[in-house]
Design an enzyme around this catalytic site. Structure first.
Site, PDB file in Angstrom:
ATOM      1  N   GLY A  12       1.919   2.253   5.580  1.00 37.03           N
ATOM      2  CA  GLY A  12       2.605   3.029   4.533  1.00 37.03           C
ATOM      3  C   GLY A  12       1.713   3.035   3.201  1.00 37.03           C
ATOM      4  O   GLY A  12       1.305   1.981   2.690  1.00 37.03           O
ATOM      5  N   VAL A 134       4.384  -1.976  -0.596  1.00 34.34           N
ATOM      6  CA  VAL A 134       5.398  -1.962  -1.483  1.00 34.34           C
ATOM      7  C   VAL A 134       6.391  -3.027  -1.366  1.00 34.34           C
ATOM      8  O   VAL A 134       7.116  -3.524  -2.140  1.00 34.34           O
ATOM      9  CB  VAL A 134       6.132  -0.562  -1.647  1.00 34.34           C
ATOM     10  CG1 VAL A 134       5.137   0.561  -2.012  1.00 34.34           C
ATOM     11  CG2 VAL A 134       6.787  -0.202  -0.438  1.00 34.34           C
ATOM     12  N   ASP A 135       6.413  -3.563  -0.137  1.00 35.80           N
ATOM     13  CA  ASP A 135       7.365  -4.467   0.249  1.00 35.80           C
ATOM     14  C   ASP A 135       7.106  -5.803  -0.273  1.00 35.80           C
ATOM     15  O   ASP A 135       8.036  -6.679  -0.162  1.00 35.80           O
ATOM     16  CB  ASP A 135       7.220  -4.629   1.934  1.00 35.80           C
ATOM     17  CG  ASP A 135       7.601  -3.282   2.670  1.00 35.80           C
ATOM     18  OD1 ASP A 135       8.305  -2.482   2.094  1.00 35.80           O
ATOM     19  OD2 ASP A 135       7.255  -3.012   3.608  1.00 35.80           O
ATOM     20  N   GLY A 179      11.967  -1.682   1.882  1.00 34.69           N
ATOM     21  CA  GLY A 179      11.456  -3.184   1.810  1.00 34.69           C
ATOM     22  C   GLY A 179      11.539  -3.946   3.257  1.00 34.69           C
ATOM     23  O   GLY A 179      11.233  -5.051   3.344  1.00 34.69           O
ATOM     24  N   ARG A 180      11.883  -3.300   4.335  1.00 27.73           N
ATOM     25  CA  ARG A 180      12.141  -3.738   5.646  1.00 27.73           C
ATOM     26  C   ARG A 180      13.024  -5.214   5.650  1.00 27.73           C
ATOM     27  O   ARG A 180      14.044  -5.023   5.083  1.00 27.73           O
ATOM     28  CB  ARG A 180      10.768  -4.080   6.014  1.00 27.73           C
ATOM     29  CG  ARG A 180       9.878  -2.891   6.397  1.00 27.73           C
ATOM     30  CD  ARG A 180       8.739  -2.795   7.177  1.00 27.73           C
ATOM     31  NE  ARG A 180       7.964  -3.932   6.529  1.00 27.73           N
ATOM     32  CZ  ARG A 180       6.552  -4.238   7.440  1.00 27.73           C
ATOM     33  NH1 ARG A 180       6.327  -3.580   8.377  1.00 27.73           N
ATOM     34  NH2 ARG A 180       5.660  -5.107   6.777  1.00 27.73           N
ATOM     35  N   LEU A 285      10.146   8.496  -1.876  1.00 26.25           N
ATOM     36  CA  LEU A 285       9.736   8.596  -3.444  1.00 26.25           C
ATOM     37  C   LEU A 285       9.523   7.461  -4.091  1.00 26.25           C
ATOM     38  O   LEU A 285       8.696   7.396  -5.104  1.00 26.25           O
ATOM     39  CB  LEU A 285      11.282   9.138  -3.904  1.00 26.25           C
ATOM     40  CG  LEU A 285      11.416  10.780  -3.623  1.00 26.25           C
ATOM     41  CD1 LEU A 285      12.865  11.151  -4.076  1.00 26.25           C
ATOM     42  CD2 LEU A 285      10.399  11.653  -4.182  1.00 26.25           C
TER      43      LEU A 285
END
Length: 386
Positions: A12, A134-135, A179-180, A285
Site C-alpha cells: 500500500g 503507514v502501519d 493499521g492491521r 484517505l
C-alpha cells in the site's frame, strides 16, 4: 559499461512514498558510475514484465513534484511471488545491467527484499530495503516513513470530528483507523487532545482483546454522562480467541475480506443500546492526504531513499535503512542499517509502555514519542460550551 539502478514500490502507498523515490533518484543521478536510473512500473509485477521508466529522461520539474505527490507515482503491487519468480528477476536484472536494486515497502516488501537478496548475491547485485508503511509495524526501526503523515491525518480528523459531535451531542461516533494488527495509527488519535481540546473518549487498540459486552456497557455510560461519545477503533480488533470481531464477507483465493469494524460497532450501539450512532472510515484517505503530510515524515522519507542509494553504491547489500531515535525533545534521529533478514515479516505491535493500563487509551510516553513525527501542532479551535 556503467551499471544501472532500479527502484520499485511494494504494498500500500503512503503520502511520502514518492518522497523516498525522490531521494533515491536525485542521489543516483549525481553518480556517474550509475548509467540509467530505472523505476519498475507496477512493483514486482512491473519488474517481471520489464515495464520500466527511465528517470534520466524525466524533467526536473516533474521530479520535484514527487515530494508532494500521494500514492505511488510508479505504481505498486501485492503480487504473490513464487520461488522461481526470484530467479526470473535476477535474469531480468542481469539482462538490463542492473546492479543496484532498491525496494521501498512494508513487511511484505522487506520479505521480498530478503528473498531477492539471497537469489541475487552470487551475481553481485546489491539489494537494499527502504521502509515504508503507514502501519508503522516494521521491526527494529524507531518508526517508518509514511507513519507520521498517517498519524497527523488521524489526529487532525479526530479533533475535527470531536468538535462536530460536541457541538450537537446526540449520538455516538465510531472512527475506524487503519493499521492491521498494530495500533500505531489508532493510538495517534490521542494527539487530538492538545491545548486543552477534547479528544476521543475511548481508543480501542488491536493489542488488547475486544470484549463486546464491556464495550457496550462503557459506551452506555459515556452516552449517559455526556449525551455523545467519540470512539476510535482499530480495523484489526480481535476477540479473545484471536478471531476478527467482524465475520468475513468474502473469500477469494488467499485473500479474506471482512466487513468494516466501525460500521459493525455503530450497528451494535444502535441495536443493543438504542442510541443513534454513525461510523466514519477515512480509510485510504489517511494514507493519501498530502494536505496532512507531515514535513518531518516527508524529509525523513527523502533521507531514507537517499541513504539507501548511497549504501548500495558503497557496496552494502541485504540491509534495510532504518532510524534510531537519539532524542525526543529536541527531536533527532540517526540513520542505521539493519540486516533485512531481521525484519522480514516481523510485525511490531505497540509496546506495553505506550498503552494505558486498562487498554482503552495511550500513555504520556506514547504522546511524547509520537508528537514530533506529525511535524507540528494541529489546527486549534475555539469553544464556548461547557
Amino acid at each position: 559499461m556503467s551499471e544501472n539502478l532500479l527502484i520499485l514500490h511494494g504494498g500500500g502507498p503512503t503520502a511520502v512514498i514518492n518522497a523516498s523515490l525522490y531521494g533515491s533518484v536525485m542521489e543516483a543521478l549525481k553518480h556517474k558510475e550509475i548509467g540509467t536510473v530505472y523505476g519498475a512500473v507496477g512493483g514486482t509485477a512491473g519488474l517481471l514484465a520489464k515495464r520500466f521508466v527511465d528517470f534520466s529522461k524525466v524533467p526536473a520539474s516533474q521530479l520535484e513534484l514527487l515530494k508532494q505527490t500521494p500514492a505511488s507515482a510508479i505504481g505498486t503491487s501485492r503480487t504473490h511471488l513464487q520461488e522461481d519468480d526470484y530467479l526470473k528477476m535476477v535474469s531480468i536484472l542481469k539482462k538490463h545491467h542492473i546492479r543496484y536494486v532498491l525496494l521501498n515497502g512494508g513487511n511484505g516488501t522487506m520479505d521480498t527484499c530478503g528473498k531477492l537478496y539471497r537469489a541475487a548475491r552470487s551475481e553481485d547485485i546489491r539489494v537494499i530495503g527502504i521502509p515504508k508503511t503507514v502501519d508503522n509495524d516494521i521491526a527494529i526501526t524507531d518508526h517508518c516513513p509514511g507513519y507520521g503523515s498517517a498519524a497527523r491525518f488521524l489526529a487532525q480528523t479526530t479533533a475535527e470530528i470531536v468538535q462536530d459531535v460536541r457541538s450537537m451531542p446526540i449520538h455516538v461516533c465510531i472512527i475506524e483507523a487503519m493499521g492491521r494488527n498494530a495500533g500505531w495509527i489508532t493510538a495517534a488519535s490521542a494527539l487530538a487532545r492538545q491545548k486543552g481540546q477534547k479528544g476521543p473518549d475511548r481508543i480501542y487498540l488491536p493489542e488488547f482483546s475486544f470484549d463486546e459486552e464491556a464495550f457496550l456497557a462503557d459506551t452506555q455510560n459515556l452516552f449517559t454522562k455526556h449525551g455523545c461519545a467519540v470512539i476510535v477503533a482499530s480495523e484489526g480488533l480481535k476477540k479473545a480467541d484471536g478471531s476478527p470481531i467482524v465475520p468475513p464477507i468474502l473469500q477469494r483465493g488467499r485473500d479474506t475480506y471482512f466487513g468494516d469494524v466501525g460500521a459493525y460497532l455503530a450497528e451494535l450501539v444502535i441495536k443493543k443500546l438504542g442510541i443513534k450512532a454513525r461510523s466514519e472510515k477515512p480509510g485510504i484517505l489517511g494514507r493519501a492526504s498530502v494536505l496532512c503530510q507531515s514535513p518531518v515524515d516527508r524529509d525523513e522519507a527523502v533521507l531514507a531513499g537517499k541513504m539507501a542509494c548511497k549504501a548500495a553504491l558503497e557496496g552494502r547489500t541485504g540491509i534495510m535503512i532504518g532510524f534510531e531515535r537519539l532524542e525526543t525533545s529536541p527531536y533527532s534521529i540517526r540513520v542505521i542499517e539493519i540486516p533485512v533478514e531481521e525484519v522480514m515479516m516481523h510485525e511490531r505491535p505497540m509496546p506495553k509502555e505506550f498503552i494505558s493500563e486498562e487498554g482503552l487509551g495511550v500513555t504520556d510516553r506514547f504522546i511524547e514519542w509520537c508528537r514530533p513525527l506529525i511535524g507540528g501542532d494541529l489546527l486549534d479551535f475555539a469553544w464556548f460550551g461547557d
